[in-house]
Design a protein around this motif. Sequence first.
Motif, PDB file in Angstrom:
ATOM      1  N   THR A  74      62.922  69.576  48.585  1.00 16.14           N
ATOM      2  CA  THR A  74      61.943  70.651  48.731  1.00 16.14           C
ATOM      3  C   THR A  74      62.595  72.002  48.455  1.00 16.14           C
ATOM      4  O   THR A  74      63.626  72.339  49.048  1.00 16.14           O
ATOM      5  CB  THR A  74      61.336  70.666  50.142  1.00 16.14           C
ATOM      6  OG1 THR A  74      60.753  69.391  50.412  1.00 16.14           O
ATOM      7  CG2 THR A  74      60.264  71.739  50.255  1.00 16.14           C
ATOM      8  N   TYR A  75      61.993  72.752  47.536  1.00 15.62           N
ATOM      9  CA  TYR A  75      62.433  74.115  47.233  1.00 15.62           C
ATOM     10  C   TYR A  75      61.331  75.068  47.679  1.00 15.62           C
ATOM     11  O   TYR A  75      60.183  74.959  47.234  1.00 15.62           O
ATOM     12  CB  TYR A  75      62.670  74.285  45.736  1.00 15.62           C
ATOM     13  CG  TYR A  75      63.974  73.703  45.240  1.00 15.62           C
ATOM     14  CD1 TYR A  75      65.014  74.527  44.803  1.00 15.62           C
ATOM     15  CD2 TYR A  75      64.184  72.324  45.205  1.00 15.62           C
ATOM     16  CE1 TYR A  75      66.219  73.995  44.340  1.00 15.62           C
ATOM     17  CE2 TYR A  75      65.381  71.787  44.752  1.00 15.62           C
ATOM     18  CZ  TYR A  75      66.392  72.630  44.319  1.00 15.62           C
ATOM     19  OH  TYR A  75      67.580  72.095  43.880  1.00 15.62           O
ATOM     20  N   THR A  76      61.668  75.988  48.560  1.00 14.44           N
ATOM     21  CA  THR A  76      60.706  76.945  49.079  1.00 14.44           C
ATOM     22  C   THR A  76      61.099  78.345  48.628  1.00 14.44           C
ATOM     23  O   THR A  76      62.202  78.819  48.935  1.00 14.44           O
ATOM     24  CB  THR A  76      60.639  76.894  50.612  1.00 14.44           C
ATOM     25  OG1 THR A  76      60.329  75.550  51.026  1.00 14.44           O
ATOM     26  CG2 THR A  76      59.565  77.838  51.133  1.00 14.44           C
ATOM     27  N   PRO A 125      66.519  64.305  44.218  1.00 16.59           N
ATOM     28  CA  PRO A 125      67.340  65.516  44.105  1.00 16.59           C
ATOM     29  C   PRO A 125      67.578  65.894  42.646  1.00 16.59           C
ATOM     30  O   PRO A 125      67.830  65.036  41.802  1.00 16.59           O
ATOM     31  CB  PRO A 125      68.640  65.119  44.799  1.00 16.59           C
ATOM     32  CG  PRO A 125      68.247  64.059  45.771  1.00 16.59           C
ATOM     33  CD  PRO A 125      67.162  63.282  45.083  1.00 16.59           C
ATOM     34  N   CYS A 126      67.485  67.172  42.364  1.00 19.14           N
ATOM     35  CA  CYS A 126      67.669  67.680  40.998  1.00 19.14           C
ATOM     36  C   CYS A 126      68.525  68.937  41.100  1.00 19.14           C
ATOM     37  O   CYS A 126      68.014  70.032  41.329  1.00 19.14           O
ATOM     38  CB  CYS A 126      66.319  67.982  40.342  1.00 19.14           C
ATOM     39  SG  CYS A 126      66.431  68.612  38.656  1.00 19.14           S
ATOM     40  N   SER A 127      69.813  68.773  40.919  1.00 25.53           N
ATOM     41  CA  SER A 127      70.743  69.879  41.136  1.00 25.53           C
ATOM     42  C   SER A 127      70.563  71.029  40.146  1.00 25.53           C
ATOM     43  O   SER A 127      71.050  72.126  40.369  1.00 25.53           O
ATOM     44  CB  SER A 127      72.182  69.365  41.067  1.00 25.53           C
ATOM     45  OG  SER A 127      72.445  68.802  39.794  1.00 25.53           O
ATOM     46  N   TYR A 128      69.864  70.771  39.045  1.00 27.46           N
ATOM     47  CA  TYR A 128      69.677  71.795  38.024  1.00 27.46           C
ATOM     48  C   TYR A 128      68.243  72.333  38.001  1.00 27.46           C
ATOM     49  O   TYR A 128      67.804  72.919  37.010  1.00 27.46           O
ATOM     50  CB  TYR A 128      70.057  71.232  36.647  1.00 27.46           C
ATOM     51  CG  TYR A 128      69.338  69.948  36.277  1.00 27.46           C
ATOM     52  CD1 TYR A 128      68.191  69.965  35.496  1.00 27.46           C
ATOM     53  CD2 TYR A 128      69.807  68.717  36.710  1.00 27.46           C
ATOM     54  CE1 TYR A 128      67.529  68.798  35.165  1.00 27.46           C
ATOM     55  CE2 TYR A 128      69.155  67.544  36.377  1.00 27.46           C
ATOM     56  CZ  TYR A 128      68.022  67.585  35.613  1.00 27.46           C
ATOM     57  OH  TYR A 128      67.367  66.425  35.288  1.00 27.46           O
ATOM     58  N   LYS A 159      70.723  62.623  36.327  1.00 31.01           N
ATOM     59  CA  LYS A 159      69.532  63.385  36.698  1.00 31.01           C
ATOM     60  C   LYS A 159      69.351  63.481  38.214  1.00 31.01           C
ATOM     61  O   LYS A 159      68.782  64.453  38.716  1.00 31.01           O
ATOM     62  CB  LYS A 159      68.276  62.764  36.066  1.00 31.01           C
ATOM     63  CG  LYS A 159      68.160  62.987  34.574  1.00 31.01           C
ATOM     64  CD  LYS A 159      66.991  62.245  33.985  1.00 31.01           C
ATOM     65  CE  LYS A 159      65.658  62.836  34.378  1.00 31.01           C
ATOM     66  NZ  LYS A 159      65.422  64.149  33.755  1.00 31.01           N
ATOM     67  N   VAL A 160      69.838  62.491  38.954  1.00 30.15           N
ATOM     68  CA  VAL A 160      69.567  62.447  40.401  1.00 30.15           C
ATOM     69  C   VAL A 160      70.827  62.558  41.254  1.00 30.15           C
ATOM     70  O   VAL A 160      70.735  62.622  42.478  1.00 30.15           O
ATOM     71  CB  VAL A 160      68.806  61.158  40.785  1.00 30.15           C
ATOM     72  CG1 VAL A 160      67.465  61.101  40.069  1.00 30.15           C
ATOM     73  CG2 VAL A 160      69.632  59.915  40.464  1.00 30.15           C
ATOM     74  N   GLU A 161      71.996  62.593  40.632  1.00 35.09           N
ATOM     75  CA  GLU A 161      73.246  62.617  41.396  1.00 35.09           C
ATOM     76  C   GLU A 161      73.453  63.969  42.089  1.00 35.09           C
ATOM     77  O   GLU A 161      73.397  65.020  41.466  1.00 35.09           O
ATOM     78  CB  GLU A 161      74.431  62.319  40.468  1.00 35.09           C
ATOM     79  CG  GLU A 161      75.786  62.322  41.152  1.00 35.09           C
ATOM     80  CD  GLU A 161      75.864  61.358  42.320  1.00 35.09           C
ATOM     81  OE1 GLU A 161      76.128  61.832  43.450  1.00 35.09           O
ATOM     82  OE2 GLU A 161      75.635  60.143  42.098  1.00 35.09           O
ATOM     83  N   LYS A 162      73.709  63.936  43.402  1.00 37.07           N
ATOM     84  CA  LYS A 162      73.949  65.156  44.160  1.00 37.07           C
ATOM     85  C   LYS A 162      75.379  65.648  44.023  1.00 37.07           C
ATOM     86  O   LYS A 162      75.639  66.846  43.942  1.00 37.07           O
ATOM     87  CB  LYS A 162      73.660  64.914  45.648  1.00 37.07           C
ATOM     88  CG  LYS A 162      72.209  64.669  45.991  1.00 37.07           C
ATOM     89  CD  LYS A 162      72.080  64.518  47.496  1.00 37.07           C
ATOM     90  CE  LYS A 162      70.660  64.221  47.926  1.00 37.07           C
ATOM     91  NZ  LYS A 162      70.554  64.107  49.401  1.00 37.07           N
ATOM     92  N   ASP A 163      76.323  64.720  44.006  1.00 32.87           N
ATOM     93  CA  ASP A 163      77.732  65.076  43.958  1.00 32.87           C
ATOM     94  C   ASP A 163      78.074  65.666  42.581  1.00 32.87           C
ATOM     95  O   ASP A 163      77.903  65.003  41.547  1.00 32.87           O
ATOM     96  CB  ASP A 163      78.592  63.838  44.223  1.00 32.87           C
ATOM     97  CG  ASP A 163      80.074  64.171  44.303  1.00 32.87           C
ATOM     98  OD1 ASP A 163      80.702  64.270  43.232  1.00 32.87           O
ATOM     99  OD2 ASP A 163      80.580  64.335  45.425  1.00 32.87           O
ATOM    100  N   LYS A 164      78.558  66.900  42.554  1.00 37.01           N
ATOM    101  CA  LYS A 164      78.804  67.590  41.284  1.00 37.01           C
ATOM    102  C   LYS A 164      79.891  66.904  40.456  1.00 37.01           C
ATOM    103  O   LYS A 164      79.797  66.837  39.221  1.00 37.01           O
ATOM    104  CB  LYS A 164      79.187  69.040  41.551  1.00 37.01           C
ATOM    105  CG  LYS A 164      78.036  69.884  42.092  1.00 37.01           C
ATOM    106  CD  LYS A 164      78.457  71.338  42.273  1.00 37.01           C
ATOM    107  CE  LYS A 164      77.289  72.171  42.805  1.00 37.01           C
ATOM    108  NZ  LYS A 164      77.688  73.591  43.000  1.00 37.01           N
ATOM    109  N   THR A 165      80.910  66.386  41.119  1.00 40.42           N
ATOM    110  CA  THR A 165      81.990  65.723  40.389  1.00 40.42           C
ATOM    111  C   THR A 165      81.502  64.443  39.729  1.00 40.42           C
ATOM    112  O   THR A 165      81.776  64.187  38.547  1.00 40.42           O
ATOM    113  CB  THR A 165      83.162  65.409  41.335  1.00 40.42           C
ATOM    114  OG1 THR A 165      83.640  66.624  41.915  1.00 40.42           O
ATOM    115  CG2 THR A 165      84.299  64.729  40.583  1.00 40.42           C
TER     116      THR A 165
END
Length: 530
Positions: free
Chosen positions: A98-100, A176-179, A467-473
């Motif tokens: 969720t992005y608010t 999750p979408c880190s971008y 597309k769905v990975e939270k971990d940046k590495t």
Amino acid sequence: MKKYIKKLTSVLIVIFMVTFTSCVEKKAPISSIKATELNSIICSFGDRPKDLISLDNNSIRQKDLLLMLFEGLVRIDENNNIVPGIAENWIVSKDELTYTFNIRSNAQWSDGIEITAKDFVDFFSVVLNPKTNNIYASTLFPVFGAQEYREGKRGFDGVAIRAVNDKTLEFKLNSPCSYFLDIISNPVFVLRKIDSSLIDWDKNYKDIQFSGPYKIQEVKSKDEALLIRNENYYNKAEVKSEKIWAEFIESREFALASFKNSKINVMADPPENESAFLMGADEAIAMPIEKGVGLSFNLKENGIASDVNFRKALANVINREQILENDLNGVGRAASAYIPNLQESKSNKPFFNTYGNTNLAMSYLNKSKYNKKDNIKLIYIEENQNKQLCEAVAKNVRDALDVPIQCIGYNEEEFKEAMQKGEYDIAASEYTGLYSDSLAFLEGWRTNSNVFGYKNTEFDSLVAKAKVEKDKTKRKEFISKGEEILLLDLPVIPIYYENLVVCRKSNVEDIYITKEGNLKLDRAYVKSSK
């Protein structure tokens, strides 16, 4: 990248959209006041936009104009960071679903009417509407329900974009979408009311509600418009120029003549053969951007282009450095990988020797099914730089491998037709992502997402994981591995990454660009001659 131009030194869905313009004669801008006599900027924005919706094309210069007139929830600053725009801040939930966004209390349209969360809901409902011609719609599919709405499988009330109250906008994502912030920072997602006034903008500009730093005060002709500072823009104190003249000059040669004659004082993309002289005279600067030029193979047909060893022979024989220096006047940086920002990271290994490796190339050619009877057809959109590139590549391959390549230039419609009919072996074109993230350069090469017939299930899987990975590495590992597979299979040979050459008179200060190549003038001004 340093802060301002004056301080700097010298996919797919990847969309293969060539934005080089042909030399079409147009009359000079009607403004008779020279830039050096004016305390304002006169900038060429290239082709006159047919509308201010701009969802059906990937024109960088049209996006420049959008950024002058409108603003989104977030924006890109002079350091290429994503910073608050009309939203003063945002909150991401712990599960990252969720992005608010909290809309600024002083956010207003140019007519003084308050900007609310509902304005954004209405905007995205049109952007995603199946009837809207929008090549960027799929980039919003991380939002829950967006894809189904776009495909006509549900109404917009089933899309998780909602106004919690007048000043609070909420997005819920599928995963999750880190971008996600990179996606909505795309200039095409700046806030505007998409209606008939944007279609006939030159006639109906007085009816348009602007949300950005400038608004259209007057359209002088089809070639010129006057922009003035939007006094209801929340950040008007930081907008330095009171007015900016927007000139629409289709021919780069004619725009440069206007620049040299001081009829304009800012322009981007001068003719390549003039760039070195302009930079030497300190009237231009080359800045790296994240856009590539490559050669893509027709894998739908069972011709020599479908032979991976033949593709590897060509990829390894091309002397990119020599072509850039001798034939293209240094318009970019030689590509040893596919994704620009990954290649330029010290942690990434090069895939190709940018000077070429004839012995390695010949070994691949000997493994291939190539024979002298093969007629290899390389097509491009007819423009001087494209022609120079293709002819230089053809000469390089002929001289080193004794493989003749026929280069054929088409106008844009003919090029598209040849692509659709599969009447080519290799196609030369630009490539860029539809949003600002490394993954965008890979997404369009997924099975059934590209027009060239490339298929690789492992590649598809890595893109899906990234597309769905939270971990940046881990995410970077997925992207790097995906790029490696792409360059082992070689449906495309990257040749170079582009530089944006920006011309500006010495008294013009504080222009900056985004890494995608958008020219930003909200901080620019003409220095006093005192």
